[in-house]
Design a protein around this motif. Structure first.
Motif, mmCIF file in Angstrom:
data_model
loop_
_atom_site.group_PDB
_atom_site.id
_atom_site.type_symbol
_atom_site.label_atom_id
_atom_site.label_comp_id
_atom_site.label_asym_id
_atom_site.label_seq_id
_atom_site.Cartn_x
_atom_site.Cartn_y
_atom_site.Cartn_z
ATOM 1 N N ARG A 297 2.820 9.213 2.564
ATOM 2 C CA ARG A 297 2.569 8.052 3.421
ATOM 3 C C ARG A 297 3.641 7.007 3.176
ATOM 4 N NH1 ARG A 297 -3.292 5.930 3.870
ATOM 5 N NH2 ARG A 297 -2.363 5.096 5.743
ATOM 6 N N ALA B 254 0.844 -1.196 0.000
ATOM 7 C CA ALA B 254 0.000 0.000 0.000
ATOM 8 C C ALA B 254 0.879 1.245 0.000
ATOM 9 C CB ALA B 254 -0.903 0.010 1.229
ATOM 10 N N ASN B 255 0.342 2.326 -0.510
ATOM 11 C CA ASN B 255 0.964 3.656 -0.471
ATOM 12 C C ASN B 255 2.200 3.812 -1.347
ATOM 13 O OD1 ASN B 255 -0.979 4.285 1.476
ATOM 14 N ND2 ASN B 255 0.368 3.702 3.139
ATOM 15 N N GLU C 221 5.173 3.352 2.661
ATOM 16 C CA GLU C 221 4.710 2.092 2.075
ATOM 17 C C GLU C 221 4.481 1.063 3.179
ATOM 18 O OE1 GLU C 221 7.162 0.383 -0.934
ATOM 19 O OE2 GLU C 221 7.059 2.171 -2.177
ATOM 20 N N HIS C 222 3.556 0.161 2.901
ATOM 21 C CA HIS C 222 3.260 -0.906 3.853
ATOM 22 C C HIS C 222 3.069 -2.211 3.086
ATOM 23 C CE1 HIS C 222 2.101 -2.798 7.506
ATOM 24 N NE2 HIS C 222 0.860 -3.031 7.107
ATOM 25 N N TRP D 74 -4.641 -1.443 -1.274
ATOM 26 C CA TRP D 74 -3.565 -2.360 -1.632
ATOM 27 C C TRP D 74 -3.380 -2.475 -3.133
ATOM 28 C CZ3 TRP D 74 -0.536 -3.627 2.192
ATOM 29 C CH2 TRP D 74 -1.042 -3.585 3.488
ATOM 30 N N ARG E 154 1.063 -4.354 11.591
ATOM 31 C CA ARG E 154 0.187 -3.203 11.826
ATOM 32 C C ARG E 154 -0.081 -2.935 13.302
ATOM 33 N NH1 ARG E 154 -5.305 -2.336 8.459
ATOM 34 N NH2 ARG E 154 -3.977 -3.463 7.014
ATOM 35 N N ASP F 4 -7.821 0.827 6.503
ATOM 36 C CA ASP F 4 -6.648 1.697 6.575
ATOM 37 C C ASP F 4 -5.826 1.808 5.300
ATOM 38 O OD1 ASP F 4 -7.117 2.315 9.300
ATOM 39 O OD2 ASP F 4 -6.222 0.398 9.873
ATOM 40 N N TYR F 5 -5.894 0.813 4.426
ATOM 41 C CA TYR F 5 -4.985 0.797 3.287
ATOM 42 C C TYR F 5 -5.700 0.436 1.989
ATOM 43 C CZ TYR F 5 -1.208 0.867 6.685
ATOM 44 O OH TYR F 5 -0.360 1.221 7.701
#
Length: 116
Positions: free
Chosen positions: A49, A42-43, A51-52, A92, A74, A89-90
């Motif tokens: 933001r 994500a991000n 990245e995740h 993807w 998380r 929250d994300y």
């Protein structure tokens, strides 16, 4: 603060992609022929933001967007799980799509990243 410590070398590891790598490696040792593992990020296309990364589990042959997110980072080591489409929250994107997006961005093109 945790990520800064890892990135500066004062903590050996513990970034989200490392947690996801470890979880994926452990899940791959299980005998689960009806399930398939996917990776998502994500991000990747957002400047403000971080990245995740995560692991997504689906039934074999199903699209990753129909899966369940297993996110060990998380909540600081307590497993978060949610259907991909319901993650509050994300947004993807498939990891391979993110890597292609980054390669295209490095060449000076204006790539677009599709997320879910």
């Amino acid at each position: 603060i945790h990520n800064m410590k890892v990135n500066s070398g004062t903590r050996p590891r513990g970034l989200c992609y490392q947690w996801a790598d470890d979880l994926e490696a452990r899940l791959e040792t299980l005998d689960t022929p009806g399930l398939e593992l996917h990776r998502a990020i994500a991000n990747a296309d957002q400047a403000l933001r971080i990245e995740h990364s995560t692991v997504i589990v689906t039934r074999a042959g199903a699209p990753w967007t129909s899966g369940i997110i297993l996110d060990p980072w998380r909540w600081g080591g307590r497993l978060f799980w949610s259907p991909v489409r319901e993650d509050p929250d994300y947004d993807w994107a498939a990891r391979g799509d993110v890597f292609a997006f980054k390669r295209a961005r490095e060449t000076g093109t204006r790539p677009v990243l599709s997320t879910y």
